[in-house]
Design a protein around this motif. Structure first.
Motif, short mmCIF file in Angstrom:
data_model
loop_
_atom_site.label_atom_id
_atom_site.label_comp_id
_atom_site.label_asym_id
_atom_site.label_seq_id
_atom_site.Cartn_x
_atom_site.Cartn_y
_atom_site.Cartn_z
N LEU A 173 0.75 -1.21 0.19
CA LEU A 173 -0.41 -0.14 0.19
C LEU A 173 1.16 1.00 0.37
O LEU A 173 0.13 2.57 -0.37
CB LEU A 173 -1.07 -0.03 1.62
N ILE A 176 2.26 1.77 -3.37
CA ILE A 176 0.55 2.33 -4.43
C ILE A 176 0.66 3.84 -4.20
O ILE A 176 1.16 4.00 -5.16
CB ILE A 176 -0.31 1.63 -4.26
N LEU A 230 -8.06 7.63 -10.17
CA LEU A 230 -7.14 6.22 -9.95
C LEU A 230 -7.08 5.65 -11.50
O LEU A 230 -8.23 5.62 -12.19
CB LEU A 230 -7.16 5.16 -9.36
N GLN A 234 -6.10 -2.37 -11.19
CA GLN A 234 -5.96 -3.14 -10.28
C GLN A 234 -5.48 -2.27 -8.58
O GLN A 234 -6.30 -2.09 -7.41
CB GLN A 234 -4.10 -3.42 -9.67
N HIS A 235 -5.27 -1.09 -8.69
CA HIS A 235 -5.37 -0.20 -7.68
C HIS A 235 -7.13 0.10 -7.73
O HIS A 235 -6.92 0.49 -6.41
CB HIS A 235 -4.61 1.25 -8.29
N ASP A 237 -8.77 -1.63 -7.99
CA ASP A 237 -9.58 -2.86 -7.45
C ASP A 237 -9.36 -3.07 -5.97
O ASP A 237 -10.88 -3.08 -5.17
CB ASP A 237 -9.09 -4.45 -8.25
N ILE A 238 -8.10 -2.30 -5.68
CA ILE A 238 -7.48 -2.43 -3.95
C ILE A 238 -8.89 -1.42 -3.05
O ILE A 238 -9.11 -2.28 -2.59
CB ILE A 238 -6.40 -2.78 -3.90
N TYR A 239 -8.80 -0.68 -4.66
CA TYR A 239 -9.44 0.58 -3.51
C TYR A 239 -11.17 0.08 -3.43
O TYR A 239 -11.03 0.58 -1.93
CB TYR A 239 -9.89 2.18 -4.54
N LEU A 241 -11.77 -2.84 -3.03
CA LEU A 241 -11.93 -4.09 -1.61
C LEU A 241 -12.13 -3.50 -0.15
O LEU A 241 -11.92 -3.95 0.59
CB LEU A 241 -11.33 -4.99 -1.83
N LEU A 242 -11.11 -3.31 -0.24
CA LEU A 242 -10.04 -2.47 1.49
C LEU A 242 -11.51 -1.51 2.01
O LEU A 242 -11.87 -1.59 2.79
CB LEU A 242 -9.29 -1.93 1.29
N LEU B 161 -5.65 10.53 -1.77
CA LEU B 161 -6.08 9.85 -2.02
C LEU B 161 -4.91 8.74 -1.59
O LEU B 161 -5.38 7.40 -1.27
CB LEU B 161 -6.32 9.58 -4.02
N PHE B 165 -4.76 5.20 1.09
CA PHE B 165 -4.25 3.81 0.75
C PHE B 165 -3.24 3.85 2.22
O PHE B 165 -3.12 2.51 2.65
CB PHE B 165 -3.31 3.61 0.02
N PHE B 169 -6.63 2.19 4.45
CA PHE B 169 -6.40 0.78 4.20
C PHE B 169 -5.27 0.60 4.76
O PHE B 169 -5.56 -1.46 5.26
CB PHE B 169 -6.06 0.96 2.83
N LEU B 241 -5.33 -10.36 -4.17
CA LEU B 241 -5.67 -9.28 -5.02
C LEU B 241 -4.05 -8.90 -4.60
O LEU B 241 -2.86 -7.93 -5.12
CB LEU B 241 -6.59 -8.22 -4.69
#
Lengths: 271, 271
Positions: A173, A176, A230, A234-235, A237-239, A241-242, B161, B165, B169, B241
């Motif tokens: 994280l 990212i 974003l 994939q970022h 998706d991570i955003y 999901l979390l 943003l 993360f 997150f 993921l």
């Protein structure tokens, strides 16, 4: 005086050697590695060997090699009925060959190659098959200043798994965050105090209590804005999901939470 | 001497008030909030008001209210051509009513209600429409000991943003660590030194360089074991993921990585 032999030359082995060397009531008899090259810099401080036949007597043999190599190395040791421990979070205590007295000496920490490590910040999770062997491992940990905890194999397995979440995944994280900021010419360095504060906060407060932000607030407008910024799928998706995970933990905006949340959110324990 | 009026009574407003109060060359003239109740404990230290008509003259008016309320409050201010700033990461500078001189004074940090905050650890991201207004905001930040950075709206948006993360997150990953460990009767507290060390590591090393663990090593055996331990489907999804994300960042085991990785993995900058 506790006498120790170290087997292996990775980060854990090296940091343990340095800590043992400084401790007053520990003597490292020998340091074994398959290849002498890695441990050669220490040859004036300690007898280094690459032949298991040369192993001398010691109170504890510490196998600090890669997970896959532990069982085989323990089998190859040319003696029996001595205390042999490994240092892995993910390997069972029974993976050590049964001719030995067996145990685990698992330092729950991330070690860098170069940086010094203060073992006060390295909890040692101890497991032994025979109760009698527990005390010598505990004494070993205490001698290097580490807090200790008796941990069975199941508990050690989940601690290792949880460590992947709070260390490897957390670090990703950060990564990212690095990518996102630099993509706009903003400085990742501006986030470093926040990263540190986030980690400090949960030293006192439970993660449940420490949570803030748009996901917890169900702030749909900000979440939508963020997803729009974003670019990396994939970022995104991570955003998502979390965000969902936070909302599962903290319930709906009207405030339903599961029993676990209710029971643990105040959890402040001392190590 | 810089004179300031604070509008709002949340964490940011309160921490700013305390920091300004201690600073030698800042005077807080008034503290406005829609309801006096929250700021009443400070009434002996500062003039508190709940009526915008009572606002006095000041060099800077700091709006520290929820994102949605910024535009409207700025419009209601009964004066014009004065420097009015907000403290939000996600709101544009142009959201402030155009009758004012406009700016942003965004503290990039997570504030707890009770814990003291040392503003040395609070980078202030500054934006102004008129260059002339920049220096007074910079002086304000310096007076409370904060590092400062000129940041435009796009950069501030990605910093905000990225903060989600590395703060929200990341904190949720700590939370999952808490759930996993307690489910086996292991202690989350054992993970706290690791959490702190993980955050400390990236103060010096880039997250790219700091990464370790089964995902980066493509250690399929351990990954499979971990997925088997996880009972919660969402935790499994997060594990998969983020493992994939790490592997995208670090390439295959034979070592291909994108240009960004190659270019930034050594990035060590000072704030």
């Amino acid at each position: 005086m506790i006498s120790v032999v170290i087997l292996g030359a990775g980060n854990v082995a090296t940091h343990l050697f340095k800590a043992f060397e400084k401790a007053e009531n520990i003597v490292v008899n020998q340091w074994y590695n398959r290849s002498l090259k890695t441990i050669k810099p220490y040859k004036n401080k300690i007898e280094i060997i690459d032949d298991l036949a040369l192993l001398n007597d010691a109170d504890v043999y510490i196998i600090a090699v890669s997970d896959d190599a532990i069982a085989e190395l323990s089998e190859q040791l040319p003696f029996e009925n001595k205390l042999v421990v490994h240092t892995s979070g993910g390997v069972g205590v029974y993976d050590i060959d049964k001719k030995h007295k067996r145990g685990v000496f698992y330092p729950l920490q991330t070690f860098s190659k170069d940086a010094e490590m203060d073992f006060k910040s390295v909890p040692i999770c101890i497991e032994t098959i025979d109760k009698k062997d527990y005390h010598i491992l505990k004494a070993l940990a205490i001698s290097i200043g580490s807090p200790t905890k008796k941990v069975n194999s199941d508990q050690r397995r989940v601690l290792h798994l949880a460590a992947v979440f709070v260390n490897n995944f957390t670090n990703q994280l950060y990564r990212i965050g690095h990518e996102i900021t630099e993509s706009e010419g903003a400085e990742f360095d501006l986030l470093k105090p926040l990263i540190l504060e986030t980690a400090k906060k949960v030293q006192e407060l439970s993660p449940y209590m420490a949570q803030t932000g748009p996901a917890k607030r169900h702030d749909k407008k900000t979440i939508k804005k963020h997803l729009k910024i974003l670019k990396n799928e994939q970022h995104k998706d991570i955003y998502k999901l979390l965000t969902k995970s936070i909302q599962n933990t903290h319930g709906t905006s009207t405030g339903s939470a599961t029993n676990f949340e209710k029971n643990t959110h105040n959890g402040r324990k001392k190590l």
